[in-house]
Motif scaffolding. Structure first.
Motif, PDB file in Angstrom:
ATOM      1  N   MET A 274       0.825  -1.201   0.000  1.00  0.00           N
ATOM      2  CA  MET A 274       0.000   0.000   0.000  1.00  0.00           C
ATOM      3  C   MET A 274       0.863   1.256   0.000  1.00  0.00           C
ATOM      4  O   MET A 274       0.450   2.290  -0.500  1.00  0.00           O
ATOM      5  N   ARG A 275       2.059   1.164   0.572  1.00  0.00           N
ATOM      6  CA  ARG A 275       2.973   2.310   0.625  1.00  0.00           C
ATOM      7  C   ARG A 275       3.787   2.450  -0.658  1.00  0.00           C
ATOM      8  O   ARG A 275       4.284   3.525  -0.967  1.00  0.00           O
ATOM      9  N   TYR A 276       3.937   1.375  -1.399  1.00  0.00           N
ATOM     10  CA  TYR A 276       4.704   1.381  -2.645  1.00  0.00           C
ATOM     11  C   TYR A 276       4.048   2.327  -3.650  1.00  0.00           C
ATOM     12  O   TYR A 276       2.840   2.323  -3.815  1.00  0.00           O
ATOM     13  N   ASN A 277       4.869   3.142  -4.329  1.00  0.00           N
ATOM     14  CA  ASN A 277       4.319   4.060  -5.323  1.00  0.00           C
ATOM     15  C   ASN A 277       5.281   4.183  -6.504  1.00  0.00           C
ATOM     16  O   ASN A 277       6.074   5.125  -6.563  1.00  0.00           O
ATOM     17  N   ASP A 278       5.229   3.227  -7.394  1.00  0.00           N
ATOM     18  CA  ASP A 278       6.014   3.274  -8.642  1.00  0.00           C
ATOM     19  C   ASP A 278       7.494   3.570  -8.409  1.00  0.00           C
ATOM     20  O   ASP A 278       8.095   4.377  -9.117  1.00  0.00           O
ATOM     21  N   ASP A 279       8.100   2.933  -7.431  1.00  0.00           N
ATOM     22  CA  ASP A 279       9.524   3.113  -7.141  1.00  0.00           C
ATOM     23  C   ASP A 279       9.913   4.563  -6.868  1.00  0.00           C
ATOM     24  O   ASP A 279      11.004   4.997  -7.207  1.00  0.00           O
ATOM     25  N   LYS A 280       9.021   5.312  -6.258  1.00  0.00           N
ATOM     26  CA  LYS A 280       9.283   6.713  -5.952  1.00  0.00           C
ATOM     27  C   LYS A 280       9.301   6.918  -4.447  1.00  0.00           C
ATOM     28  O   LYS A 280       8.385   6.501  -3.751  1.00  0.00           O
ATOM     29  N   GLU A 281      10.350   7.584  -3.953  1.00  0.00           N
ATOM     30  CA  GLU A 281      10.357   7.977  -2.550  1.00  0.00           C
ATOM     31  C   GLU A 281       9.433   9.171  -2.383  1.00  0.00           C
ATOM     32  O   GLU A 281       9.437  10.079  -3.210  1.00  0.00           O
TER      33      GLU A 281
ATOM     34  N   ARG B 253      10.440   5.015   1.639  1.00  0.00           N
ATOM     35  CA  ARG B 253      11.309   4.439   0.609  1.00  0.00           C
ATOM     36  C   ARG B 253      10.467   3.830  -0.510  1.00  0.00           C
ATOM     37  O   ARG B 253       9.318   3.470  -0.296  1.00  0.00           O
ATOM     38  N   PRO B 254      11.050   3.687  -1.685  1.00  0.00           N
ATOM     39  CA  PRO B 254      10.290   3.141  -2.815  1.00  0.00           C
ATOM     40  C   PRO B 254       9.688   1.760  -2.548  1.00  0.00           C
ATOM     41  O   PRO B 254       8.579   1.471  -2.983  1.00  0.00           O
ATOM     42  N   ASP B 255      10.404   0.910  -1.802  1.00  0.00           N
ATOM     43  CA  ASP B 255       9.876  -0.431  -1.546  1.00  0.00           C
ATOM     44  C   ASP B 255       8.930  -0.485  -0.352  1.00  0.00           C
ATOM     45  O   ASP B 255       8.254  -1.477  -0.137  1.00  0.00           O
ATOM     46  N   GLY B 256       8.864   0.571   0.429  1.00  0.00           N
ATOM     47  CA  GLY B 256       7.958   0.622   1.574  1.00  0.00           C
ATOM     48  C   GLY B 256       8.369  -0.257   2.737  1.00  0.00           C
ATOM     49  O   GLY B 256       7.730  -0.246   3.770  1.00  0.00           O
ATOM     50  N   GLU B 257       9.452  -1.013   2.616  1.00  0.00           N
ATOM     51  CA  GLU B 257       9.840  -1.974   3.643  1.00  0.00           C
ATOM     52  C   GLU B 257      11.209  -1.722   4.246  1.00  0.00           C
ATOM     53  O   GLU B 257      11.370  -1.683   5.430  1.00  0.00           O
TER      54      GLU B 257
END
Length: 187
Positions: free
Chosen positions: A124-131, A147-151
């Motif tokens: 849900m936090r991931y957004n097209d590899d964008k911080e 972070r881009p990966d959210g993890e």
């Protein structure tokens, strides 16, 4: 008596499922697609994807949301401001509820606590590899970015307030004040 139609929007009980999507306003002539994160007393918390890159603050100030140039830009209806008339109609702007926001702003960034409350799953936090930035300070010069990966590293990192990053605005919208200006989208 005519009662405005309230869009059919619901929250999914599955915390790992992606939230409903709605279109509200536009940015650079394109409709803005928002995720519905919460609905409380007829008001919906909407959260956009990464719309543009911006510095958190361009002045020599601390990295606090209250004093940031990003806050001023997001809440400005002047030419070039996020709330300018070419982005939001008068009815849409009137439906945005600053009082429902923890910051008292019409448009704001989620805090790191709100990110993990409303977006508990990394997908849900991931957004097209964008911080993307939160409004949470991390010392005098840094703000917290997802972070881009959210993890990795808990999904966030310190980000210098003068380094451009992706902006994902949030708004509370009073659904009772809208008629057909919010278009529900289904995943």
């Amino acid at each position: 008596i005519t009662v405005p139609s309230i869009p059919v929007i619901h929250l999914t009980p599955d915390p790992t499922a992606l939230p409903d999507k709605v279109e509200f306003g536009k940015y650079n002539e394109n409709p803005i697609e928002w995720s519905v994160l919460d609905i409380v007393n007829g008001k919906a918390l909407l959260f956009a994807g990464a719309l543009f890159q911006e510095q958190f603050d361009t002045r020599e100030r601390r990295s606090e949301w209250a004093n940031s140039t990003l806050r001023a830009h997001l809440n400005s209806n002047a030419a070039g401001g996020f709330l300018q008339g070419s982005n939001f109609t008068a009815e849409e702007t009137a439906a945005i509820d600053a009082a429902a926001s923890a910051t008292g702003d019409l448009v704001f960034l989620l805090s790191i606590d709100e990110v993990y409350k409303y977006l508990p799953d990394a997908n849900m936090r991931y957004n097209d590899d964008k911080e993307w930035l939160t409004r949470t300070s991390n010392g005098a010069e840094d703000v917290v970015a997802i972070r881009p990966d959210g993890e990795y590293g808990g999904g966030f990192e310190a980000y210098t307030r003068r380094q451009p990053a992706w902006i994902r605005p949030a708004i509370w919208v009073d659904l009772r004040l809208l008629r057909d200006n919010i278009d529900p989208k289904r995943q």
